[in-house]
Scaffold this motif. Structure first.
Motif, PDB file in Angstrom:
ATOM      1  N   VAL A  29       0.858  -1.194   0.000  1.00 37.64           N
ATOM      2  CA  VAL A  29       0.000   0.000   0.000  1.00 37.64           C
ATOM      3  C   VAL A  29       0.889   1.237   0.000  1.00 37.64           C
ATOM      4  N   TRP A  30       0.274   2.391  -0.215  1.00 35.39           N
ATOM      5  CA  TRP A  30       0.992   3.658  -0.127  1.00 35.39           C
ATOM      6  C   TRP A  30       0.792   4.265   1.246  1.00 35.39           C
ATOM      7  N   GLN A  31       1.869   4.590   1.917  1.00 29.66           N
ATOM      8  CA  GLN A  31       1.806   5.290   3.196  1.00 29.66           C
ATOM      9  C   GLN A  31       1.635   6.776   2.920  1.00 29.66           C
ATOM     10  N   TYR A  32       0.739   7.421   3.666  1.00 32.94           N
ATOM     11  CA  TYR A  32       0.503   8.857   3.557  1.00 32.94           C
ATOM     12  C   TYR A  32       1.063   9.563   4.783  1.00 32.94           C
ATOM     13  N   ALA A  33       1.536  10.796   4.574  1.00 32.15           N
ATOM     14  CA  ALA A  33       2.071  11.601   5.670  1.00 32.15           C
ATOM     15  C   ALA A  33       1.626  13.049   5.494  1.00 32.15           C
ATOM     16  N   THR A  34       1.525  13.756   6.590  1.00 27.60           N
ATOM     17  CA  THR A  34       1.148  15.169   6.570  1.00 27.60           C
ATOM     18  C   THR A  34       2.364  16.012   6.221  1.00 27.60           C
ATOM     19  N   ARG A  35       2.150  17.013   5.392  1.00 30.45           N
ATOM     20  CA  ARG A  35       3.207  17.959   5.022  1.00 30.45           C
ATOM     21  C   ARG A  35       2.561  19.294   4.712  1.00 30.45           C
ATOM     22  N   LYS A  36       3.389  20.319   4.538  1.00 33.31           N
ATOM     23  CA  LYS A  36       2.896  21.628   4.119  1.00 33.31           C
ATOM     24  C   LYS A  36       2.954  21.687   2.602  1.00 33.31           C
ATOM     25  N   GLY A  37       1.859  22.112   1.996  1.00 34.30           N
ATOM     26  CA  GLY A  37       1.800  22.267   0.546  1.00 34.30           C
ATOM     27  C   GLY A  37       2.492  23.535   0.104  1.00 34.30           C
ATOM     28  N   SER A  38       2.533  23.743  -1.199  1.00 36.61           N
ATOM     29  CA  SER A  38       3.192  24.936  -1.744  1.00 36.61           C
ATOM     30  C   SER A  38       2.489  26.221  -1.325  1.00 36.61           C
ATOM     31  N   ASP A  39       1.185  26.118  -0.996  1.00 32.53           N
ATOM     32  CA  ASP A  39       0.443  27.294  -0.536  1.00 32.53           C
ATOM     33  C   ASP A  39       0.503  27.474   0.980  1.00 32.53           C
ATOM     34  N   GLY A  40       1.243  26.601   1.675  1.00 36.09           N
ATOM     35  CA  GLY A  40       1.403  26.708   3.118  1.00 36.09           C
ATOM     36  C   GLY A  40       0.369  25.933   3.916  1.00 36.09           C
ATOM     37  N   ALA A  41      -0.653  25.399   3.249  1.00 34.24           N
ATOM     38  CA  ALA A  41      -1.698  24.631   3.938  1.00 34.24           C
ATOM     39  C   ALA A  41      -1.237  23.193   4.167  1.00 34.24           C
ATOM     40  N   LEU A  42      -1.727  22.590   5.231  1.00 32.33           N
ATOM     41  CA  LEU A  42      -1.406  21.188   5.489  1.00 32.33           C
ATOM     42  C   LEU A  42      -2.136  20.298   4.491  1.00 32.33           C
ATOM     43  N   GLU A  43      -1.460  19.208   4.102  1.00 32.30           N
ATOM     44  CA  GLU A  43      -2.049  18.238   3.183  1.00 32.30           C
ATOM     45  C   GLU A  43      -1.489  16.860   3.482  1.00 32.30           C
ATOM     46  N   LEU A  44      -2.243  15.831   3.113  1.00 36.62           N
ATOM     47  CA  LEU A  44      -1.775  14.449   3.213  1.00 36.62           C
ATOM     48  C   LEU A  44      -1.271  14.053   1.834  1.00 36.62           C
ATOM     49  N   ALA A  45      -0.036  13.549   1.784  1.00 36.25           N
ATOM     50  CA  ALA A  45       0.583  13.200   0.508  1.00 36.25           C
ATOM     51  C   ALA A  45       1.189  11.802   0.589  1.00 36.25           C
ATOM     52  N   PRO A  46       1.226  11.092  -0.551  1.00 33.26           N
ATOM     53  CA  PRO A  46       1.886   9.782  -0.556  1.00 33.26           C
ATOM     54  C   PRO A  46       3.360   9.939  -0.203  1.00 33.26           C
ATOM     55  N   LEU A  47       3.838   9.110   0.724  1.00 32.66           N
ATOM     56  CA  LEU A  47       5.223   9.190   1.177  1.00 32.66           C
ATOM     57  C   LEU A  47       6.073   8.099   0.525  1.00 32.66           C
TER      58      LEU A  47
END
Length: 103
Positions: A58-76
């Motif tokens: 499966v793909w693990q997801y992690a929280t990060r800051k997006g390019s606009d500064g908002a938090l997002e969940l992205a595939p790690l």
């Protein structure tokens, strides 16, 4: 009207997320759709696939800051989840933006 259809399109690309819970750890994951061996995207199918196969990629997801500064969940990264007697799979509702899986 355009805003509504744009939001519907964004939601269609968002993968369903699940929390894998063990005695020691919790991880947020998504099951890749394009994989012919992947189970259906629901908690029961994932649990059955783990019981039958013994492992699931499966793909693990992690929280990060997006390019606009908002938090997002992205595939790690891709991880392998192994069958275990005390493992629990539950749906996960993200409170932040969720990015799609890599193609």
């Amino acid at each position: 009207m355009l805003i509504t259809s744009g939001l519907a399109m964004a939601d269609a690309s968002k993968p369903p997320l699940f929390k894998i819970v063990t005695v020691k750890d919790e991880v947020i994951v998504a099951v890749p759709k394009g994989d012919a061996t992947a189970p259906a995207a629901d908690a029961g199918a994932i649990g059955q696939a783990l019981a039958a196969k013994g492992a699931l990629t499966v793909w693990q997801y992690a929280t990060r800051k997006g390019s606009d500064g908002a938090l997002e969940l992205a595939p790690l990264r891709q991880i392998s989840v192994l069958r275990h007697d005390s493992l629990r799979v539950e749906p996960y509702a993200a409170a932040v933006r969720v990015l799609p899986l890599p193609q």
